[in-house]
Every structure is written in structure tokens, then in C-alpha cells.
Write a protein that holds these residues in place. Structure first.
Motif, PDB file in Angstrom:
ATOM      1  N   VAL A  34       0.833  -1.212   0.000  1.00  0.00           N
ATOM      2  CA  VAL A  34       0.000   0.000   0.000  1.00  0.00           C
ATOM      3  C   VAL A  34       0.867   1.261   0.000  1.00  0.00           C
ATOM      4  N   VAL A  35       1.737   1.384   1.017  1.00  0.00           N
ATOM      5  CA  VAL A  35       2.485   2.640   1.184  1.00  0.00           C
ATOM      6  C   VAL A  35       3.531   2.811   0.085  1.00  0.00           C
ATOM      7  N   LEU A  36       4.443   1.839  -0.039  1.00  0.00           N
ATOM      8  CA  LEU A  36       5.519   1.985  -1.032  1.00  0.00           C
ATOM      9  C   LEU A  36       4.980   1.894  -2.460  1.00  0.00           C
ATOM     10  N   ARG A  37       4.022   0.995  -2.669  1.00  0.00           N
ATOM     11  CA  ARG A  37       3.463   0.863  -4.017  1.00  0.00           C
ATOM     12  C   ARG A  37       2.697   2.123  -4.422  1.00  0.00           C
ATOM     13  N   GLY A  38       1.907   2.655  -3.482  1.00  0.00           N
ATOM     14  CA  GLY A  38       1.119   3.856  -3.800  1.00  0.00           C
ATOM     15  C   GLY A  38       1.979   5.092  -4.001  1.00  0.00           C
ATOM     16  N   SER A  39       3.091   5.178  -3.279  1.00  0.00           N
ATOM     17  CA  SER A  39       3.939   6.368  -3.404  1.00  0.00           C
ATOM     18  C   SER A  39       5.064   6.182  -4.425  1.00  0.00           C
ATOM     19  N   SER A  40       5.113   5.036  -5.069  1.00  0.00           N
ATOM     20  CA  SER A  40       6.228   4.751  -5.985  1.00  0.00           C
ATOM     21  C   SER A  40       6.326   5.732  -7.174  1.00  0.00           C
ATOM     22  N   PRO A  41       5.200   6.264  -7.731  1.00  0.00           N
ATOM     23  CA  PRO A  41       5.392   7.257  -8.807  1.00  0.00           C
ATOM     24  C   PRO A  41       6.147   8.497  -8.346  1.00  0.00           C
ATOM     25  N   ARG A  42       5.858   8.978  -7.114  1.00  0.00           N
ATOM     26  CA  ARG A  42       6.580  10.151  -6.606  1.00  0.00           C
ATOM     27  C   ARG A  42       8.029   9.782  -6.273  1.00  0.00           C
ATOM     28  N   ILE A  43       8.233   8.589  -5.743  1.00  0.00           N
ATOM     29  CA  ILE A  43       9.609   8.157  -5.449  1.00  0.00           C
ATOM     30  C   ILE A  43      10.423   8.088  -6.749  1.00  0.00           C
ATOM     31  N   GLY A  97      18.617   6.199 -19.841  1.00  0.00           N
ATOM     32  CA  GLY A  97      17.956   5.089 -20.532  1.00  0.00           C
ATOM     33  C   GLY A  97      17.785   3.882 -19.621  1.00  0.00           C
ATOM     34  N   LEU A  98      18.817   3.592 -18.806  1.00  0.00           N
ATOM     35  CA  LEU A  98      18.725   2.470 -17.859  1.00  0.00           C
ATOM     36  C   LEU A  98      17.638   2.731 -16.824  1.00  0.00           C
ATOM     37  N   PHE A  99      17.581   3.978 -16.352  1.00  0.00           N
ATOM     38  CA  PHE A  99      16.550   4.328 -15.363  1.00  0.00           C
ATOM     39  C   PHE A  99      15.156   4.167 -15.965  1.00  0.00           C
ATOM     40  N   ARG A 100      14.978   4.589 -17.213  1.00  0.00           N
ATOM     41  CA  ARG A 100      13.673   4.452 -17.870  1.00  0.00           C
ATOM     42  C   ARG A 100      13.261   2.988 -17.980  1.00  0.00           C
ATOM     43  N   LEU A 101      14.229   2.124 -18.268  1.00  0.00           N
ATOM     44  CA  LEU A 101      13.916   0.688 -18.363  1.00  0.00           C
ATOM     45  C   LEU A 101      13.399   0.153 -17.023  1.00  0.00           C
ATOM     46  N   VAL A 102      14.128   0.510 -15.940  1.00  0.00           N
ATOM     47  CA  VAL A 102      13.713   0.050 -14.606  1.00  0.00           C
ATOM     48  C   VAL A 102      12.347   0.638 -14.252  1.00  0.00           C
ATOM     49  N   GLU A 103      12.191   1.932 -14.525  1.00  0.00           N
ATOM     50  CA  GLU A 103      10.918   2.596 -14.217  1.00  0.00           C
ATOM     51  C   GLU A 103       9.775   1.983 -15.017  1.00  0.00           C
ATOM     52  N   HIS A 104      10.043   1.640 -16.272  1.00  0.00           N
ATOM     53  CA  HIS A 104       9.008   1.062 -17.136  1.00  0.00           C
ATOM     54  C   HIS A 104       8.497  -0.256 -16.559  1.00  0.00           C
ATOM     55  N   THR A 162       8.906  -1.333 -13.199  1.00  0.00           N
ATOM     56  CA  THR A 162       8.374  -1.240 -11.831  1.00  0.00           C
ATOM     57  C   THR A 162       7.062  -0.464 -11.764  1.00  0.00           C
ATOM     58  N   LEU A 163       6.835   0.453 -12.689  1.00  0.00           N
ATOM     59  CA  LEU A 163       5.595   1.251 -12.658  1.00  0.00           C
ATOM     60  C   LEU A 163       4.607   0.820 -13.737  1.00  0.00           C
ATOM     61  N   ALA A 164       4.679  -0.434 -14.161  1.00  0.00           N
ATOM     62  CA  ALA A 164       3.743  -0.920 -15.183  1.00  0.00           C
ATOM     63  C   ALA A 164       2.310  -0.839 -14.670  1.00  0.00           C
ATOM     64  N   ARG A 203       0.965   2.773 -15.048  1.00  0.00           N
ATOM     65  CA  ARG A 203       0.579   3.129 -16.414  1.00  0.00           C
ATOM     66  C   ARG A 203      -0.753   2.477 -16.776  1.00  0.00           C
ATOM     67  N   GLY A 204      -0.962   1.222 -16.321  1.00  0.00           N
ATOM     68  CA  GLY A 204      -2.228   0.549 -16.572  1.00  0.00           C
ATOM     69  C   GLY A 204      -3.386   1.257 -15.894  1.00  0.00           C
ATOM     70  N   LEU A 205      -3.131   1.748 -14.659  1.00  0.00           N
ATOM     71  CA  LEU A 205      -4.173   2.478 -13.929  1.00  0.00           C
ATOM     72  C   LEU A 205      -4.544   3.772 -14.631  1.00  0.00           C
ATOM     73  N   ARG A 206      -3.513   4.514 -15.083  1.00  0.00           N
ATOM     74  CA  ARG A 206      -3.784   5.779 -15.796  1.00  0.00           C
ATOM     75  C   ARG A 206      -4.540   5.522 -17.087  1.00  0.00           C
ATOM     76  N   GLN A 207      -4.170   4.450 -17.783  1.00  0.00           N
ATOM     77  CA  GLN A 207      -4.847   4.115 -19.040  1.00  0.00           C
ATOM     78  C   GLN A 207      -6.310   3.775 -18.787  1.00  0.00           C
TER      79      GLN A 207
END
Length: 256
Positions: A165-174, A233-240, A242-244, A247-251
Motif C-alpha cells: 500500500v504505502v511503497l506501491r502507492g507512493s512509488s510514482p513520486r519516489i 535510458g537504464l533508469f527508464r527501463l527500470v521505471e518502465h 516497476t511502474l507498469a 501506467r495501466g491504472l492511468r490508461q
């Protein structure tokens, strides 16, 4: 994806072409032709400087960044979860955030010494800490109370609530804070090597400049830029990955 990659490469290709043709006839000592810089690149960055300058710099950057990430997320989660602790820490955090990390280098060096990796790693960690910490605090603080109530209703354990809940919900800001910290880390990696260091990417660029090896100096600057692009580019890969879920929620929200 291929089209986006081509669009993303379009502007850099145009800028490089412009630099190449505009500098082709340059006779300036400080602004050599790009062709001369490209020719100096393989002669400058051979196995020895890569092994003793580039790789140690990347190792120090990685160590400092990971320390900041661990401390920032842990402390930010604690501060964001408790209102009293947040009110207590906020003035101190704002005071410390306003101090530029390069100013602290002489102070850190008094305790850890100018030479060696400790001063550089601590400097990078201190600079990277604040965007991660403050974004984590805001991410945890702005969590929907319904989610917390739902976790309590289902009697989720503290560790499960923290993770799911906490880490998953705040992960976009992190992730936003971690992205800011990455560019700050690269800057501090260079600055920290300007003080008493004889090896490292930043130290190499300064030594080229002091020795009037201008094409070699430009190769160091270009290498720093390429390193920044690779890390991004490496950060974007990891972010892509971990925050899948995000992105699904926003879609799904856009389709409602």
C-alpha cells in the motif's frame, strides 16, 4: 516504439550535423572542429583511462546514489507516515535542502580526507538524498486514506501494508525524485573529483583543460553527456517495469 526512437534521435542528429559543418573550418584553439574531437576520442579513452577514470567514477556514483535511495525512501516513508514526526522534521529538512552539497565538500573532506572514495561517495549521497526524501514524504503523505482503511479492514500486516500500500502507492513520486537525483548525482560526481583527485572523469577533464589538450577535454565532456544518456535510458527501463501497474491504472482512468 521504433518511430518514437527515430523521433528522439532526430534532434541530436541534426545538432551533431550542425556542429560538424559549422566547426569544419574553425581555427580557434578553444573550439576545434568536431572532426578533430572525434579523431581524438579513441586515442584518449583507451583501456587505461576507462579502467582507472571512467569505471571508478561510475562505481562511486552508483554507491552514492544507492545509499541516497535507501536512506531517502526509508526516512521519507517514516516522516510521511507520521504527522508529528513530519511537523518536527520539516524545518530541518528545508534548512538542509537549501545548502548546496558542493559547499559541504571541504567539511566532509576534513573528516574523510580529500583523497579516497569516501568523500566523493558521501557528497554524491548527500546531493541525491533530498529529491528522493522529499518526494517520498509527499508520496506517502498524499496516499488515499481509503487505501489505508481498506488495508486495516482486511487486517493486512504492517509489512504487507508497507510494501503493497504505502511503497506501491507512493512509488510514482519516489520514481520522480529518483530521476531528479540521477542528474544531480552525475553533476556531483564531477564536482567531487575536482577536489584533490588525480583520477576520475571530472579530474581527467580538468587535467586536459590545464594541459591545454582542448580536443581531449571536449571528448571528456562528450563522454559525460553519453554517460548521462545511458544512465537515463537504464533508469527508464527500470521505471518502465516497476511502474507498469501505474501506467495501466492511468490508461484505465482515461478510458472511463
Amino acid at each position: 516504439m521504433t518511430r518514437r526512437a527515430l523521433v528522439g534521435l532526430g534532434l541530436p542528429v541534426v545538432l551533431i550535423a550542425l556542429w560538424w559543418f559549422l566547426s569544419a573550418g574553425s581555427t580557434s584553439f578553444f573550439w576545434p572542429p568536431l572532426s578533430a574531437i572525434v579523431a581524438a576520442f579513441p586515442r584518449t579513452w583507451t583501456a587505461d583511462p576507462i579502467l582507472h577514470d571512467v569505471l571508478p567514477s561510475i562505481a562511486r556514483l552508483t554507491a552514492g546514489y544507492l545509499i541516497a535511495l535507501a536512506v531517502g525512501v526509508a526516512a521519507g516513508t517514516a516522516i510521511g507516515s507520521y504527522r508529528t514526526l513530519r511537523a518536527l522534521c520539516e524545518p530541518v529538512l528545508e534548512f538542509l535542502r537549501a545548502i548546496p552539497p558542493p559547499v559541504l565538500i571541504p567539511v566532509i573532506a576534513l573528516f574523510a580526507g580529500y583523497t579516497g572514495a569516501t568523500t566523493k561517495i558521501v557528497t554524491i549521497a548527500l546531493g541525491c538524498l533530498w529529491p528522493i526524501l522529499l518526494n517520498t514524504v509527499e508520496g506517502v503523505r498524499s496516499l488515499d486514506e481509503v487505501l489505508r482503511d481498506t488495508a486495516r479492514s482486511y487486517r493486512l500486516g504492517r509489512l504487507t501494508t508497507l510494501r503493497q500500500v504505502v511503497l506501491r502507492g507512493s512509488s510514482p513520486r519516489i520514481a520522480a525524485g529518483a530521476r531528479q537525483a540521477l542528474s544531480i548525482g552525475v553533476i556531483l560526481m564531477v564536482i567531487s573529483e575536482l577536489f584533490g583527485a588525480d583520477r576520475g572523469l571530472g579530474a581527467a577533464v580538468v587535467q586536459f583543460q590545464r594541459g591545454f589538450a582542448i580536443p581531449q577535454m571536449w571528448t571528456g565532456i562528450i563522454l559525460l553527456g553519453l554517460l548521462g544518456v545511458a544512465l537515463s535510458g537504464l533508469f527508464r527501463l527500470v521505471e518502465h517495469r516497476t511502474l507498469a501497474w501505474y501506467r495501466g491504472l492511468r490508461q484505465a482512468e482515461r478510458e472511463v
